[in-house]
Write a protein that holds these residues in place. Structure first.
Motif, PDB file in Angstrom:
ATOM      1  N   VAL A  37       0.959  -1.116  -0.124  1.00  0.00           N
ATOM      2  CA  VAL A  37       0.082   0.092  -0.139  1.00  0.00           C
ATOM      3  C   VAL A  37       0.795   1.305  -0.014  1.00  0.00           C
ATOM      4  CG1 VAL A  37      -1.971   1.164   1.259  1.00  0.00           C
ATOM      5  CG2 VAL A  37      -1.799  -1.291   1.346  1.00  0.00           C
ATOM      6  N   SER A  38       0.702   2.178  -1.060  1.00  0.00           N
ATOM      7  CA  SER A  38       1.409   3.365  -0.922  1.00  0.00           C
ATOM      8  C   SER A  38       1.022   4.288   0.136  1.00  0.00           C
ATOM      9  CB  SER A  38       1.192   3.967  -2.447  1.00  0.00           C
ATOM     10  OG  SER A  38       1.424   5.276  -2.236  1.00  0.00           O
ATOM     11  N   ASP A  39       2.037   5.216   0.512  1.00  0.00           N
ATOM     12  CA  ASP A  39       1.555   5.820   1.831  1.00  0.00           C
ATOM     13  C   ASP A  39       0.960   7.166   1.010  1.00  0.00           C
ATOM     14  OD1 ASP A  39       3.798   7.468   0.403  1.00  0.00           O
ATOM     15  OD2 ASP A  39       4.692   7.494   2.473  1.00  0.00           O
ATOM     16  N   GLU A  40       0.584   7.207   0.029  1.00  0.00           N
ATOM     17  CA  GLU A  40      -0.311   8.251  -0.394  1.00  0.00           C
ATOM     18  C   GLU A  40      -1.598   7.946   0.012  1.00  0.00           C
ATOM     19  OE1 GLU A  40      -0.162   8.027  -4.984  1.00  0.00           O
ATOM     20  OE2 GLU A  40       1.986   8.967  -4.707  1.00  0.00           O
ATOM     21  N   HIS A  41      -1.984   6.583   0.207  1.00  0.00           N
ATOM     22  CA  HIS A  41      -3.151   6.536   1.145  1.00  0.00           C
ATOM     23  C   HIS A  41      -3.205   6.886   2.491  1.00  0.00           C
ATOM     24  CE1 HIS A  41      -3.460   3.573  -2.120  1.00  0.00           C
ATOM     25  NE2 HIS A  41      -4.715   3.475  -2.013  1.00  0.00           N
ATOM     26  N   LYS A  42      -4.293   7.131   3.239  1.00  0.00           N
ATOM     27  CA  LYS A  42      -4.375   7.438   4.394  1.00  0.00           C
ATOM     28  C   LYS A  42      -4.454   6.202   5.289  1.00  0.00           C
ATOM     29  CE  LYS A  42      -6.366  10.803   7.572  1.00  0.00           C
ATOM     30  NZ  LYS A  42      -6.908  10.158   8.677  1.00  0.00           N
ATOM     31  N   PHE A  43      -3.795   6.137   6.673  1.00  0.00           N
ATOM     32  CA  PHE A  43      -3.830   5.012   7.471  1.00  0.00           C
ATOM     33  C   PHE A  43      -5.496   5.087   8.076  1.00  0.00           C
ATOM     34  CE2 PHE A  43      -2.978   8.712  10.329  1.00  0.00           C
ATOM     35  CZ  PHE A  43      -3.831   8.508  11.264  1.00  0.00           C
ATOM     36  N   HIS A  44      -5.645   3.697   8.429  1.00  0.00           N
ATOM     37  CA  HIS A  44      -6.760   3.336   9.089  1.00  0.00           C
ATOM     38  C   HIS A  44      -6.886   3.786  10.619  1.00  0.00           C
ATOM     39  CE1 HIS A  44     -10.467   1.371  10.343  1.00  0.00           C
ATOM     40  NE2 HIS A  44      -9.740   0.557  11.270  1.00  0.00           N
ATOM     41  N   HIS A  45      -7.824   4.394  11.084  1.00  0.00           N
ATOM     42  CA  HIS A  45      -7.800   4.738  12.405  1.00  0.00           C
ATOM     43  C   HIS A  45      -8.721   3.535  13.225  1.00  0.00           C
ATOM     44  CE1 HIS A  45      -7.312   8.809  11.337  1.00  0.00           C
ATOM     45  NE2 HIS A  45      -7.024   8.914  12.648  1.00  0.00           N
ATOM     46  N   GLU A  46      -7.780   2.824  14.073  1.00  0.00           N
ATOM     47  CA  GLU A  46      -8.731   1.673  14.629  1.00  0.00           C
ATOM     48  C   GLU A  46      -8.907   1.910  16.271  1.00  0.00           C
ATOM     49  OE1 GLU A  46     -10.997  -0.985  15.142  1.00  0.00           O
ATOM     50  OE2 GLU A  46      -9.874  -1.243  13.482  1.00  0.00           O
ATOM     51  N   LYS A  47     -10.077   2.976  16.357  1.00  0.00           N
ATOM     52  CA  LYS A  47     -10.380   3.618  17.426  1.00  0.00           C
ATOM     53  C   LYS A  47     -11.112   2.875  18.661  1.00  0.00           C
ATOM     54  CE  LYS A  47     -14.582   5.245  15.614  1.00  0.00           C
ATOM     55  NZ  LYS A  47     -15.667   5.483  16.132  1.00  0.00           N
ATOM     56  N   GLU A  57      -2.888   4.071  17.315  1.00  0.00           N
ATOM     57  CA  GLU A  57      -4.495   3.619  16.876  1.00  0.00           C
ATOM     58  C   GLU A  57      -4.616   3.676  15.531  1.00  0.00           C
ATOM     59  OE1 GLU A  57      -7.399   6.090  18.710  1.00  0.00           O
ATOM     60  OE2 GLU A  57      -6.645   5.733  20.740  1.00  0.00           O
ATOM     61  N   GLY A  58      -3.283   3.620  14.634  1.00  0.00           N
ATOM     62  CA  GLY A  58      -3.395   3.527  13.179  1.00  0.00           C
ATOM     63  C   GLY A  58      -2.686   2.557  12.740  1.00  0.00           C
ATOM     64  N   VAL A  59      -3.411   1.846  11.518  1.00  0.00           N
ATOM     65  CA  VAL A  59      -2.820   0.752  10.773  1.00  0.00           C
ATOM     66  C   VAL A  59      -2.750   0.902   9.433  1.00  0.00           C
ATOM     67  CG1 VAL A  59      -3.053  -0.790  12.696  1.00  0.00           C
ATOM     68  CG2 VAL A  59      -4.696  -0.497  10.927  1.00  0.00           C
ATOM     69  N   VAL A  60      -2.132   0.210   8.604  1.00  0.00           N
ATOM     70  CA  VAL A  60      -2.105   0.184   7.138  1.00  0.00           C
ATOM     71  C   VAL A  60      -3.270  -0.884   6.823  1.00  0.00           C
ATOM     72  CG1 VAL A  60      -0.945  -0.129   4.971  1.00  0.00           C
ATOM     73  CG2 VAL A  60       0.326   1.202   6.890  1.00  0.00           C
ATOM     74  N   LEU A  61      -4.093  -0.506   5.894  1.00  0.00           N
ATOM     75  CA  LEU A  61      -4.998  -1.403   5.511  1.00  0.00           C
ATOM     76  C   LEU A  61      -5.029  -1.037   3.768  1.00  0.00           C
ATOM     77  CD1 LEU A  61      -8.241  -1.525   7.809  1.00  0.00           C
ATOM     78  CD2 LEU A  61      -6.166  -2.966   7.911  1.00  0.00           C
ATOM     79  N   CYS A  62      -4.997  -2.084   2.952  1.00  0.00           N
ATOM     80  CA  CYS A  62      -5.575  -1.958   1.559  1.00  0.00           C
ATOM     81  C   CYS A  62      -6.784  -1.273   1.405  1.00  0.00           C
ATOM     82  CB  CYS A  62      -4.917  -2.852   0.801  1.00  0.00           C
ATOM     83  SG  CYS A  62      -6.139  -4.618   1.018  1.00  0.00           S
ATOM     84  N   ASP A  63      -7.245  -0.882   0.092  1.00  0.00           N
ATOM     85  CA  ASP A  63      -8.543  -0.398  -0.250  1.00  0.00           C
ATOM     86  C   ASP A  63      -9.404  -1.457   0.054  1.00  0.00           C
ATOM     87  OD1 ASP A  63      -7.568   2.054  -0.711  1.00  0.00           O
ATOM     88  OD2 ASP A  63      -7.551   1.840  -2.833  1.00  0.00           O
ATOM     89  N   LYS A  64      -9.305  -2.958  -0.388  1.00  0.00           N
ATOM     90  CA  LYS A  64     -10.158  -4.017  -0.190  1.00  0.00           C
ATOM     91  C   LYS A  64     -10.588  -4.117   1.358  1.00  0.00           C
ATOM     92  CE  LYS A  64     -10.860  -8.659  -1.240  1.00  0.00           C
ATOM     93  NZ  LYS A  64     -10.143  -9.848  -1.218  1.00  0.00           N
ATOM     94  N   CYS A  65      -9.344  -4.362   2.274  1.00  0.00           N
ATOM     95  CA  CYS A  65      -9.472  -4.567   3.550  1.00  0.00           C
ATOM     96  C   CYS A  65     -10.013  -3.456   4.150  1.00  0.00           C
ATOM     97  CB  CYS A  65      -8.244  -5.112   4.211  1.00  0.00           C
ATOM     98  SG  CYS A  65      -7.707  -6.722   3.427  1.00  0.00           S
ATOM     99  N   HIS A  66      -9.803  -2.125   3.847  1.00  0.00           N
ATOM    100  CA  HIS A  66     -10.205  -1.116   4.550  1.00  0.00           C
ATOM    101  C   HIS A  66     -11.851  -1.045   4.408  1.00  0.00           C
ATOM    102  CE1 HIS A  66      -9.416   3.417   5.729  1.00  0.00           C
ATOM    103  NE2 HIS A  66     -10.181   3.073   6.462  1.00  0.00           N
TER     104      HIS A  66
END
Length: 94
Positions: A37-47, A57-66
């Motif tokens: 996943v390119s860092d042009e994406h925004k990380f996912h908040h797992e709040k 509270e942040g993780v990398v998810l691809c578009d599909k998993c996000h």
């Protein structure tokens, strides 16, 4: 008396640095499926309660998993995996 935690909300360069730090920590890969996943994406908040802009509270998810995390039939399973991952590396996430 319990004191309310203040929400952490970053903007501009501080948010960009946090995003970069999370992507670097997660090796630019989705923590669920392992896709790049390119860092042009925004990380996912797992709040937990409030959405905070913090590395724990942040993780990398691809578009599909996000998408699946928010709208899919396996959203709770992905939420649990995100929290387990964060708990394993940061001692946070439950």
């Amino acid at each position: 008396m319990l004191q309310k935690k203040k929400r952490v909300k970053l903007y501009g360069q501080k948010l960009k640095k946090l995003n970069h730090d999370i992507f670097e920590r997660d090796n630019y890969t989705c923590i669920i499926c392992g896709a790049y996943v390119s860092d042009e994406h925004k990380f996912h908040h797992e709040k937990k309660f409030l959405k905070n802009d913090v590395i724990t509270e942040g993780v990398v998810l691809c578009d599909k998993c996000h998408y699946e995390r928010h709208f899919g039939k396996n959203c709770n399973e992905i939420k649990d995996k995100c929290r387990e991952y964060l708990n394993g590396i940061c001692g946070k996430g439950d």
